[in-house]
Design a protein around this motif. Structure first.
Motif, mmCIF file in Angstrom:
data_model
loop_
_atom_site.group_PDB
_atom_site.id
_atom_site.type_symbol
_atom_site.label_atom_id
_atom_site.label_comp_id
_atom_site.label_asym_id
_atom_site.label_seq_id
_atom_site.Cartn_x
_atom_site.Cartn_y
_atom_site.Cartn_z
ATOM 1 N N GLY A 1 56.402 66.224 23.863
ATOM 2 C CA GLY A 1 57.148 65.023 23.533
ATOM 3 C C GLY A 1 58.640 65.278 23.459
ATOM 4 O O GLY A 1 59.451 64.502 23.986
ATOM 5 N N VAL B 1 58.647 57.561 24.488
ATOM 6 C CA VAL B 1 57.628 58.595 24.660
ATOM 7 C C VAL B 1 56.654 58.536 23.495
ATOM 8 O O VAL B 1 57.034 58.703 22.335
ATOM 9 C CB VAL B 1 58.271 59.998 24.756
ATOM 10 C CG1 VAL B 1 57.185 61.075 24.814
ATOM 11 C CG2 VAL B 1 59.169 60.078 25.998
ATOM 12 N N ILE C 1 53.236 59.913 21.567
ATOM 13 C CA ILE C 1 52.376 61.080 21.367
ATOM 14 C C ILE C 1 51.080 60.562 20.775
ATOM 15 O O ILE C 1 51.023 60.160 19.624
ATOM 16 C CB ILE C 1 53.032 62.113 20.438
ATOM 17 C CG1 ILE C 1 54.397 62.543 21.003
ATOM 18 C CG2 ILE C 1 52.118 63.326 20.265
ATOM 19 C CD1 ILE C 1 55.208 63.413 20.058
ATOM 20 N N PRO D 1 60.885 57.822 20.259
ATOM 21 C CA PRO D 1 59.573 58.433 20.008
ATOM 22 C C PRO D 1 58.589 57.419 19.420
ATOM 23 O O PRO D 1 58.970 56.505 18.685
ATOM 24 C CB PRO D 1 59.872 59.544 18.989
ATOM 25 C CG PRO D 1 61.357 59.666 18.924
ATOM 26 C CD PRO D 1 61.895 58.326 19.314
#
Length: 291
Positions: free
Chosen positions: A47, A59, A61, A89
């Motif tokens: 990541g 992104v 995860i 994130p």
């Protein structure tokens, strides 16, 4: 508008991530999701690399298996990513595959209890709180992050069974559903999530539902899709996966969105021959057909 993304599957070597991430960023893909599957690739390391190699794409995860990670470490790593790459994130956690957890000596007797304790502590830490708790699995004494995220961040949780789906409504900011989830499965999940939110006094607050959709396009698409569904043990005739051109894939995305999915993440088959081309296909051909 339905958020659309794609998965970089860990069956690809880690060094392949750079070209796929850049293709996602250059093509305008909204989200690129990574998996921490045992024993393939680490979620935080991949990541961080994907975020550093790109400028715009979010992104995800999905998912970090909580039995493998002390909650304070996850909070530290998540906070670092959010401070270095604000707004990009997306963190998801989950039980982990129980056989894999057993292989590494981390299998919990009560995965639901562990996930509940973990989510409560993780969201508190990322919210800048100082946490002391003595749970069955999560034990913290006067723990606070020196560098918490600058603002609120979402914590998502993966779920399959009804107890866990209900728990995500109670204790998480969003739910991640596997590619074995049909449109009717999304509807059932939404009902369970609302039960959990009502029980926790959070009814009416936003809760994101992310669902993976197994997809194949190009040469041999139908055969690759059928082979993967068979390998995964999907029942014959199950309303799962899609193979075909952009119109066919977009129609499947719309069915999931109409059932209650906020984000649909297209999951290529494990033997996808052109992962860079796949993310370009999602961004350039499917996205214009999905409202």
């Amino acid at each position: 508008m339905t958020t659309l993304g794609a998965v970089f599957r860990p069956q690809l070597a880690p060094e392949r991530l750079r070209s796929v991430a850049r293709a996602a960023d250059d093509s305008g893909l909204e989200e690129l999701w990574l998996w921490e599957d045992c024993f393939l690739e680490g979620g935080i390391s991949t990541g961080a690399a994907a975020l550093a190699w790109t400028e715009r794409v979010r992104v995800g995860i999905g998912l970090l298996p909580v039995p493998l990670r002390n909650v304070a470490v996850t909070a530290m790593e998540a906070a670092s990513l959010h401070r270095m790459f604000p707004g990009r994130p997306i963190l998801g956690v989950g039980h982990g595959v129980q056989d894999w957890m057993g292989q590494v000596g981390a299998r919990a007797e009560s995965p639901v209890t562990l996930l509940r304790e973990y989510l409560i502590a993780l969201r508190a830490l990322l919210g800048g709180e100082r946490v002391t708790t003595e749970g069955r699995y999560v034990r913290l004494r006067d723990v606070a992050l020196d560098w918490p995220p600058d603002g609120p961040v979402e914590v998502l949780a993966g779920a399959t069974g009804p107890r866990t789906v209900r728990l995500t409504g109670e204790a998480a900011d969003g739910t991640v559903l596997t590619a074995e989830t049909s449109p009717e499965g999304v509807r059932r999940a939404r009902r369970l999530i609302e039960e959990g939110r009502t029980a926790a006094g959070r009814a009416g607050t936003p809760h994101k539902v992310v669902v993976y959709l197994l997809a194949a396009t190009g040469s041999g698409a139908f055969e690759r899709l059928r082979a993967e569904l068979t390998t995964e043990g999907a029942a014959a005739g199950a309303d799962l996966g899609v193979a075909g051109d952009a119109a066919a894939v977009a129609a499947a995305v719309r069915r999931l969105a109409e059932a209650g999915a906020d984000s649909v993440i297209l999951q290529p088959t494990a033997d996808e021959p052109d992962p860079e081309g796949f993310v370009r296909f999602v961004a350039g051909e499917v996205r214009p057909l999905v409202p």
